[in-house]
Design a protein around this motif. Structure first.
Motif, PDB file in Angstrom:
ATOM      1  N   GLU A 114       0.939  -1.363   0.228  1.00  0.00           N
ATOM      2  CA  GLU A 114      -0.100  -0.073  -0.281  1.00  0.00           C
ATOM      3  C   GLU A 114       1.062   1.341  -0.366  1.00  0.00           C
ATOM      4  OE1 GLU A 114      -4.130  -1.293   2.330  1.00  0.00           O
ATOM      5  OE2 GLU A 114      -2.639  -1.015   3.174  1.00  0.00           O
ATOM      6  N   ASN A 115       2.442   1.325   0.723  1.00  0.00           N
ATOM      7  CA  ASN A 115       2.912   2.379   0.670  1.00  0.00           C
ATOM      8  C   ASN A 115       3.318   3.093  -0.940  1.00  0.00           C
ATOM      9  OD1 ASN A 115       4.137   4.018   2.716  1.00  0.00           O
ATOM     10  ND2 ASN A 115       3.663   2.010   4.032  1.00  0.00           N
ATOM     11  N   VAL A 116       3.504   1.466  -1.505  1.00  0.00           N
ATOM     12  CA  VAL A 116       4.341   2.411  -3.208  1.00  0.00           C
ATOM     13  C   VAL A 116       2.763   2.087  -4.038  1.00  0.00           C
ATOM     14  CG1 VAL A 116       5.289   1.380  -4.610  1.00  0.00           C
ATOM     15  CG2 VAL A 116       6.220   0.641  -2.153  1.00  0.00           C
ATOM     16  N   THR A 117       1.354   1.430  -3.573  1.00  0.00           N
ATOM     17  CA  THR A 117       0.647   1.872  -4.761  1.00  0.00           C
ATOM     18  C   THR A 117      -0.491   3.078  -4.183  1.00  0.00           C
ATOM     19  OG1 THR A 117      -1.251   0.765  -3.328  1.00  0.00           O
ATOM     20  CG2 THR A 117      -0.129  -0.584  -5.053  1.00  0.00           C
ATOM     21  N   GLU A 134       2.247  -2.568 -10.813  1.00  0.00           N
ATOM     22  CA  GLU A 134       3.796  -1.419 -11.090  1.00  0.00           C
ATOM     23  C   GLU A 134       4.308  -1.931  -9.851  1.00  0.00           C
ATOM     24  OE1 GLU A 134       3.000   2.484 -12.325  1.00  0.00           O
ATOM     25  OE2 GLU A 134       1.901   1.660 -14.626  1.00  0.00           O
ATOM     26  N   ALA A 135       3.471  -1.912  -8.317  1.00  0.00           N
ATOM     27  CA  ALA A 135       4.291  -0.972  -7.034  1.00  0.00           C
ATOM     28  C   ALA A 135       5.319  -2.881  -7.025  1.00  0.00           C
ATOM     29  CB  ALA A 135       3.410  -1.775  -6.428  1.00  0.00           C
ATOM     30  N   MET A 136       4.253  -4.253  -7.747  1.00  0.00           N
ATOM     31  CA  MET A 136       5.055  -5.431  -7.515  1.00  0.00           C
ATOM     32  C   MET A 136       6.559  -5.711  -8.385  1.00  0.00           C
ATOM     33  SD  MET A 136       3.598  -7.308  -4.594  1.00  0.00           S
ATOM     34  CE  MET A 136       4.792  -8.252  -5.297  1.00  0.00           C
ATOM     35  N   GLU A 137       6.879  -4.681  -9.569  1.00  0.00           N
ATOM     36  CA  GLU A 137       7.334  -4.820 -10.044  1.00  0.00           C
ATOM     37  C   GLU A 137       8.912  -4.310  -9.596  1.00  0.00           C
ATOM     38  OE1 GLU A 137       8.004  -3.002 -14.005  1.00  0.00           O
ATOM     39  OE2 GLU A 137       6.448  -4.735 -14.466  1.00  0.00           O
ATOM     40  N   LEU A 138       9.006  -2.562  -8.777  1.00  0.00           N
ATOM     41  CA  LEU A 138       9.257  -2.502  -8.767  1.00  0.00           C
ATOM     42  C   LEU A 138       9.725  -2.788  -7.038  1.00  0.00           C
ATOM     43  CD1 LEU A 138       7.627   1.709  -8.559  1.00  0.00           C
ATOM     44  CD2 LEU A 138      10.439   0.818  -9.801  1.00  0.00           C
ATOM     45  N   VAL A 144      13.073  -6.205  -2.452  1.00  0.00           N
ATOM     46  CA  VAL A 144      11.989  -6.293  -1.373  1.00  0.00           C
ATOM     47  C   VAL A 144      10.292  -7.086  -2.118  1.00  0.00           C
ATOM     48  CG1 VAL A 144      12.817  -4.721   0.657  1.00  0.00           C
ATOM     49  CG2 VAL A 144      11.356  -4.664  -1.434  1.00  0.00           C
ATOM     50  N   ALA A 145      10.375  -8.026  -2.894  1.00  0.00           N
ATOM     51  CA  ALA A 145       8.921  -8.168  -3.634  1.00  0.00           C
ATOM     52  C   ALA A 145       7.899  -9.095  -2.367  1.00  0.00           C
ATOM     53  CB  ALA A 145       8.745  -9.180  -4.740  1.00  0.00           C
ATOM     54  N   VAL A 163      11.739   0.076   0.100  1.00  0.00           N
ATOM     55  CA  VAL A 163      11.118   0.090  -0.309  1.00  0.00           C
ATOM     56  C   VAL A 163      10.521   1.870  -0.356  1.00  0.00           C
ATOM     57  CG1 VAL A 163       7.928   0.312   0.758  1.00  0.00           C
ATOM     58  CG2 VAL A 163      10.120  -1.537   1.223  1.00  0.00           C
ATOM     59  N   ALA A 164      11.508   2.610   0.750  1.00  0.00           N
ATOM     60  CA  ALA A 164      10.893   4.920   0.585  1.00  0.00           C
ATOM     61  C   ALA A 164      11.369   4.607  -1.295  1.00  0.00           C
ATOM     62  CB  ALA A 164      11.526   4.932   0.978  1.00  0.00           C
ATOM     63  N   ILE A 165      12.182   3.992  -1.380  1.00  0.00           N
ATOM     64  CA  ILE A 165      12.944   4.099  -3.107  1.00  0.00           C
ATOM     65  C   ILE A 165      11.669   3.691  -3.817  1.00  0.00           C
ATOM     66  CG2 ILE A 165      14.638   3.470  -4.889  1.00  0.00           C
ATOM     67  CD1 ILE A 165      16.819   3.374  -2.680  1.00  0.00           C
ATOM     68  N   ALA A 166      11.074   2.350  -3.502  1.00  0.00           N
ATOM     69  CA  ALA A 166      10.180   1.615  -4.723  1.00  0.00           C
ATOM     70  C   ALA A 166       8.809   3.016  -4.377  1.00  0.00           C
ATOM     71  CB  ALA A 166       9.827   0.255  -4.618  1.00  0.00           C
TER      72      ALA A 166
END
Ligand code: ADP
Ligand code: MG
Length: 258
Positions: A114-117, A134-138, A144-145, A163-166
């Motif tokens: 959720e942080n990434v989406t 897209e988030a899972m790819e990143l 860290v997937a 994760v912060a970078i993703a």
């Protein structure tokens, strides 16, 4: 050899205008002149490392480029346009200018995924399914997937910072600002974060990185900018800066950190 001088008044157009342009930027906090006539151009794809003693204005510089701080005078442009002051344009700016802080700053009560989406759904208007893909790819890209369903506190500092970078990348930024991204990490986690940053640099991401990590600067930086007391004191390629600093202040600083 003869070279053709650029006609007066021509922007530095041949190689394209800078992606980030700061001209004569000044900023005060009360009596403190924290940014003093800062001139800085960052080209698309360029990696600029900003280094300098604590209190020299490095974080303020980053925050100004993201308009988390206003400036008193001078100009800051992204892609040739002045930073917007408010509204939708400001939200767009914040997604164009990614930021990775020292203290991860993940949303503590949201999962890693959720942080990434969240940003892509809210700001880029992606459908959830697309945002998740897209988030899972990143997350895969930063390694860290497998942690996607966990909460931030369940991850190590190095994982959280990746994760912060993703999360920053998920906004498809034009430039990412890193403000001492490894200085809150345990030493054994520094490299896993720097490695991600080095590969981003190699992939052509435009980056402004405040760090004292000389190894990173040598591997990834096109240019080192040394700041002290609100001024850019010198700038050069990393090798020259670290082996042959020109100013007393840079020599003094390097003597303390190396
Ligand atoms: P650096 O990141 O190089 O350590 P900063 O940009 O954080 O430097 O800070 C530069 C100077 O500005 C410091 O003296 C700091 O105390 C001061 N400063 C930073 N933010 C504020 C603020 N919001 N209000 C007042 N002073 C500030
Ligand atoms: Mg700082």
């Amino acid at each position: 050899m003869t070279s053709t001088p650029e006609p007066a008044g021509t922007p530095a157009a041949a190689a394209g205008q800078p992606l980030v342009h700061l001209g004569r930027v000044n900023k005060h906090f009360g009596a403190l002149h924290v940014l003093q006539n800062i001139d800085l151009d960052v080209a698309k794809g360029e990696v600029v490392v900003v280094i300098g003693p604590s209190g020299s204005g490095k974080s303020t510089l980053c925050r100004a480029i993201n308009r988390l701080e206003t400036i008193d005078d001078g100009v800051i442009e992204l892609d040739g346009k002045p930073l917007p002051a408010e509204g939708k344009a400001l939200a767009k700016l914040r997604s164009d200018v990614g930021m990775v802080f020292q203290s991860f700053n993940l949303f503590a009560h949201k999962s890693i995924l959720e942080n990434v989406t969240l940003g892509p759904i809210k700001v880029r208007g992606l459908k959830k399914k697309q945002a998740v893909a897209e988030a899972m790819e990143l997350l895969e890209r930063v390694g860290v997937a497998t942690q996607a369903d966990k909460m931030p506190a369940q991850l190590s500092g190095g994982q959280q910072q990746r994760v912060a970078i993703a999360r920053a990348l998920a906004m498809r930024p034009k430039v990412i600002l890193f403000d001492e991204p490894t200085s809150a990490l345990d030493p054994e986690m520094v490299n896993e974060v720097l490695d991600v940053m080095v590969s981003l640099a190699k992939e052509g991401m435009t980056m402004i990185v405040v760090t004292h990590e000389m190894g990173f600067a040598r591997k990834a930086a096109d240019r080192v900018v040394f700041m002290a007391d609100g001024q850019i004191v010198e700038e050069s390629d990393p090798e020259s800066f670290f082996t042959n600093p020109q100013s007393d202040r840079a020599r003094d600083f390097l003597g303390k950190i190396l």
